[in-house]
Design a protein around this motif. Structure first.
Motif, PDB file in Angstrom:
ATOM      1  N   UNK B  45       0.835  -1.209   0.000  1.00  0.00           N
ATOM      2  CA  UNK B  45       0.000   0.000   0.000  1.00  0.00           C
ATOM      3  C   UNK B  45       0.869   1.259   0.000  1.00  0.00           C
ATOM      4  N   UNK B 234      -6.028  -2.482  -6.033  1.00  0.00           N
ATOM      5  CA  UNK B 234      -7.365  -2.060  -6.461  1.00  0.00           C
ATOM      6  C   UNK B 234      -8.012  -1.164  -5.399  1.00  0.00           C
ATOM      7  N   UNK B 235      -7.949  -1.608  -4.151  1.00  0.00           N
ATOM      8  CA  UNK B 235      -8.568  -0.835  -3.062  1.00  0.00           C
ATOM      9  C   UNK B 235      -7.918   0.541  -2.937  1.00  0.00           C
ATOM     10  N   UNK B 236      -6.586   0.572  -2.937  1.00  0.00           N
ATOM     11  CA  UNK B 236      -5.897   1.849  -2.736  1.00  0.00           C
ATOM     12  C   UNK B 236      -6.146   2.803  -3.903  1.00  0.00           C
ATOM     13  N   UNK B 238      -8.783   2.828  -5.558  1.00  0.00           N
ATOM     14  CA  UNK B 238     -10.170   3.248  -5.351  1.00  0.00           C
ATOM     15  C   UNK B 238     -10.283   4.447  -4.434  1.00  0.00           C
ATOM     16  N   UNK B 239      -9.619   4.391  -3.264  1.00  0.00           N
ATOM     17  CA  UNK B 239      -9.811   5.524  -2.361  1.00  0.00           C
ATOM     18  C   UNK B 239      -8.977   6.741  -2.762  1.00  0.00           C
ATOM     19  N   UNK B 240      -7.836   6.508  -3.413  1.00  0.00           N
ATOM     20  CA  UNK B 240      -6.977   7.650  -3.761  1.00  0.00           C
ATOM     21  C   UNK B 240      -7.463   8.392  -5.007  1.00  0.00           C
ATOM     22  N   UNK B 243     -11.200   5.503  -8.632  1.00  0.00           N
ATOM     23  CA  UNK B 243     -11.334   4.499  -9.695  1.00  0.00           C
ATOM     24  C   UNK B 243     -10.378   3.328  -9.481  1.00  0.00           C
ATOM     25  N   UNK B 244     -10.633   2.210 -10.175  1.00  0.00           N
ATOM     26  CA  UNK B 244      -9.676   1.098 -10.151  1.00  0.00           C
ATOM     27  C   UNK B 244      -8.405   1.467 -10.932  1.00  0.00           C
TER      28      UNK B 244
END
Lengths: 546, 364
Positions: B45, B234-236, B238-240, B243-244
């Protein structure tokens, strides 16, 4: 550096202040007026309103479920329009960066993410560390977890439950305990499709009421400043006011917070069997002096619902707008992400809108009713300015009501209510009271020693209060100017507020063994080490004991 | 070993250099590139955070080596939705497993017995199982051989579940009907698939089938994640960014387009003129064949078709240094303390060096 905020209309309910005054700040704190000597910087605030930075006690801004909603709705990101400018990230929809900026632009400086499953605590804190400017906190969810239900089934002592709660709060760095449809997520795994206050969780033999009671006691015993934060059963269903009333009467005399009660203010009257029961609920709240509530106001437009009440979200999936949804059976609570559009022309949505306003206006004490839309469940937090304007103007409410189905308004009392919130009441509800509810003594007021989190609004034009609340004239975070004329000018990192109760060593050993045997993993599954959160996120410990 | 410039393994055009020189050359390449792409992205991450900072600064596109599989699941989710659970719930609670595809027999989750069919006991229904199976994995009912048959078989299964007639071999219908009975009798069933093997149509059909089964009982899904922290990335992302991966920052704001920002396409079509390739988990090298000026951050041992212009060796997250990454066993992001702490660089620290070496004007 000494800064003087000169000649603003200072509104600070904690100190009974409502008039023209100077404020001074130095090194991130508000200080008393110095004896002589000049300020290094002076801001002339003539004609402007000065309040402490606002505090949001219930807004779903971070964590695994929120992130799933981001990925579910890529096309919705332009809905975060009207963004402050600056970096590329401000064009990124509901990213962490945008969330921090949008809140700051409205004069909010502290926001609580109210639903973090312990196994996703690190994920939530990672997102919060990437959310600039605002300070944040999480509430840790208990009440659908095998360990707690096992303690209750086995008749273990209240102190064992308190130890477990302390251990969870400490490991996950939570600021309080949240319980969501207690036992409901567990019951759904056993294929129950409805779950109420006195229903029994299969395999554990405990009722929802018993779970809430145990957690209420635990929070109290630990001296957690924020009373247990309860999401009741039967959210969103016609006639569910009975559930909310039963919960209030069941916990009469005890400190307890009921979340987004607008979603429980429904009766069964009228031709469609759906009506506002907000007056009854407001009356009950007025009587129960130890109960606090937040509203979860509905505003019209596209949003998405994000809830760890997986049972409720499953039942709501067929009403998704647009028609797609994610239902997540988690280790304990899980969650459901169901997009939804509240429409002015929709009978039910109009009743919901009116019921929320009735609650705001019929609950007498602005220090026991909190300003939320349950972001994004009732509406995105970007709608707060419009809601503040509605609370402050009967005429504006009448304008809105004129656009809504008369049939819907007929099953509410909104048209008969003339109350208009004063700025002092707004400041109580969004500043003073939340700070007290969360145990944050240096926030929510403007006395010497308080954190210099300050919002300045230009409310000269009464026709556009919403615009003034959306684009604060100035915002200071820890004394640093972060917003000018509604635009973010600086993005210092925020900090995360958490409790740090000392958990009993024996419960720690027991849980270590439990995690090894049940999950084949260490309790790192719910731990939030400072190194792991990274960035420059720092934690601020809030002390227990009321 | 002490932390010394000379021990950091870094090269420019195959010549050993200091890490500072490597960062300076990487920054020069990126600052002058017209369409850089950051690919591979096998990073923890902290590494992803640094990569998105860098992408924003130089206007790069961001991709991950397992994006094809990751985005198949994401596409089904964002087009149709899905029901999912955690590996722990699947192991502890499931009484029926619906397995789709033959690769599952070899999936780490099966081999590590995270989905142990014996404990607690689970009945297995398998679409397109492999020919040979461990005795513990033998299904009660199975149908199909080749994964390509899956969409059709799932369609038949769904039709029979919902009581519709189908025109296919009586033998198949008989087998499918037996499966339907088994699936409906589940108390908590879990459908398992790997997007590395299934196409989007099959995944969507499977997810819709899971939804249908919930009319009567409880059923949910468990997509098995690809490696190299794909789900964590994918998650990171997403929040940053909102989008993927397969998101580009060339216009000064994130744009998500799975076709436009596919690193292999960008490399092959010559739209991209500079690549950053990251593989901190497995010393993977890019699959594209074009000679593209590349800055490579990999663990030792990566074998490139053409040598990278700049190469810096990094450590493995969770082994050489503490890391946060997606842990398949828990289905969450977890903190992993270094198993064998070393002086090897992390992706985040190498990217931070590159960021520091970028000229101010390359900000966009």
């Amino acid at each position: 550096m000494l800064t003087r905020l000169a000649g603003g209309h200072v509104i600070d309910p904690v100190h009974g202040q409502d008039g023209i005054a100077d404020l001074w700040m130095r090194d991130g704190r508000i200080v008393a007026a110095p004896d002589g000597g000049d300020a290094d910087v002076t801001h002339d605030l003539g004609g402007k309103v000065v309040m402490a930075g606002a505090i949001d006690i219930h807004s779903h801004i971070a964590g695994a479920n929120v992130n799933t909603a981001r990925l579910l709705l890529p096309h919705w990101h332009p809905a975060a329009a009207d963004r402050p400018d600056a970096t590329w990230l401000t064009r990124a929809g509901w990213s962490t960066d945008v969330i921090g900026r949008l809140y700051a632009a409205m004069g909010y400086t502290t926001v609580v993410e109210p639903a973090v499953a312990p196994h996703h605590a690190l994920h939530a804190h990672l997102e919060l560390a990437d959310t600039p400017i605002i300070d944040t906190a999480i509430l840790s969810i208990l009440g659908n977890d095998d360990f707690l239900l096992g303690l209750l089934r086995d008749g273990e002592s209240g102190s064992a439950i308190a130890d477990y709660a302390a251990w969870t709060l400490s490991a996950t760095r939570g600021l309080g305990i949240k319980v969501i449809n207690a036992g409901g997520a567990m019951a759904f795994k056993s294929n129950l499709r409805a779950f109420s206050l006195d229903d029994v969780v299969p395999d554990y033999g405990v009722t929802s009421r018993q779970i809430v009671a145990a957690l209420q006691k635990a929070a109290d015993a630990l001296g957690v400043p924020h009373p247990v934060h309860v999401h009741c059963n039967n959210l969103g269903m016609a006639g569910n006011v009975e559930t909310a009333l039963a919960t209030i009467s069941g916990f009469d005399g005890l400190p307890i917070h009921l979340a987004h009660v607008q979603f429980y203010a429904y009766g069964t009257e009228g031709g469609r069997g759906f009506s506002s029961a907000a007056p009854r609920l407001a009356e009950a709240v007025n009587r129960a002096k130890t109960v606090t509530v937040d509203v979860g106001q509905v505003m019209f437009g596209q949003t998405t619902t994000i809830s760890s009440d997986v049972l409720r979200q499953f039942n709501a999936r067929d009403r998704a707008r647009p028609r797609k949804w994610v239902i997540y059976d988690g280790d304990s609570n899980g969650g459901g992400m169901v997009p939804y559009e509240y429409r002015r022309s929709d009978f039910f949505n109009a009743v919901q809108w009116a019921a929320g306003l009735e609650l705001f206006l019929l609950i007498d004490d602005p220090s026991r009713v909190f300003f939320t839309t349950d972001h994004p469940n009732g509406a995105p937090f970007t709608s707060y300015p419009d809601l503040m304007a509605l609370l402050m103007s009967r005429d504006l409410r009448a304008e809105w009501m004129a656009t809504l189905p008369a049939e819907a308004l007929a099953v509410t009392t909104l048209a008969s209510i003339s109350r208009e919130y004063t700025l002092t009441e707004i400041a109580t509800m969004t500043r003073a009271a939340p700070a007290r509810l969360l145990g944050l003594s240096d926030r929510g007021h403007l006395g010497a020693g308080a954190r210099a989190d300050i919002a300045v609004y230009d409310l000269g034009n009464h026709r556009d209060r919403a615009g003034a609340f959306r684009h604060a004239a100035l915002v200071f975070k820890d004394g640093e100017l972060v917003v000018r004329d509604g635009a973010v000018v600086s993005t210092p990192p925020g900090r995360a507020l958490s409790l740090a109760p000392e958990p009993d060593a024996a419960i720690g050993r027991r849980l270590q063994a439990y995690y090894e045997s049940r999950y084949g993993l260490s309790d790192a599954l719910l731990r939030v080490p400072e190194w792991a959160v990274g960035r420059s996120q720092s934690f601020e410990v809030v002390s227990c004991g009321r | 070993m002490t932390r010394d410039e000379s021990v950091v393994a870094a090269w420019i055009d195959g010549r050993p250099v200091t890490r500072k020189d490597a960062a300076r050359e990487a920054a020069r390449l990126l600052a002058t590139a017209r369409q850089p792409v950051i690919a591979g992205l096998g990073a923890d991450i902290a590494g992803v955070r640094a990569v998105l900072d860098l992408a924003g600064r130089v206007g790069a596109a961001v991709d991950h080596m397992h994006a094809d599989a990751l985005l198949r699941d994401v596409d089904v989710m964002r087009e149709a939705g899905m029901m999912v659970t955690t590996p722990s719930e699947a192991r502890l609670r499931a009484d029926v497993l619906l397995l789709a595809g033959h690769s599952l027999a070899e999936a780490p989750d099966m081999r590590a017995r995270r989905l142990d069919p014996a404990c607690p006991a689970k009945r297995i229904v398998w679409l397109c199982p492999p020919r040979k199976l461990d005795p513990g994995l033998v299904p009660l009912h199975s149908v199909g051989r080749d994964t390509g048959e899956l969409p059709a078989l799932l369609a038949v299964l769904r039709a029979r579940l919902n009581g519709h007639p189908v025109a296919t071999a009586a033998r198949t219908i008989k087998a499918i009907d037996a499966m339907v009975t088994e699936l409906k009798s589940a108390r908590f069933g879990v459908a398992v698939w790997s997007a590395g093997e299934l196409d989007a149509l099959a995944i969507e059909m499977l997810c819709t089938l899971v939804g249908d089964l919930n009319a009567g009982t409880r059923f949910t899904g468990l997509p098995l994640p690809p490696g190299d922290n794909g789900r964590g990335v994918l998650e990171a992302c997403g929040w940053l960014s909102g989008y993927p991966m397969r998101t580009g920052f060339g216009r000064g704001y994130p744009e998500h387009d799975p076709w436009r920002f596919d690193a292999s396409r960008l490399a092959g079509s010559r739209e991209s003129d500079c690549a950053v390739w990251i593989s901190a988990y497995g010393a993977e090298a890019p699959a594209w064949t074009r000679d593209l000026p590349t800055i490579a951050l990999t663990t030792p041992g990566a074998r490139f078709r053409t040598p990278p212009r700049v190469q810096v060796e990094v450590g493995t997250p969770g082994i050489d240094h503490d890391a946060v990454q997606f842990v398949p066993a828990s289905g969450t992001l977890m903190p992993i303390t270094a198993a064998r702490p070393s002086e090897a660089e992390s992706v985040a620290s190498v990217i931070a060096d590159i960021l520091a070496a970028l000229p101010e004007s390359s900000s966009c």
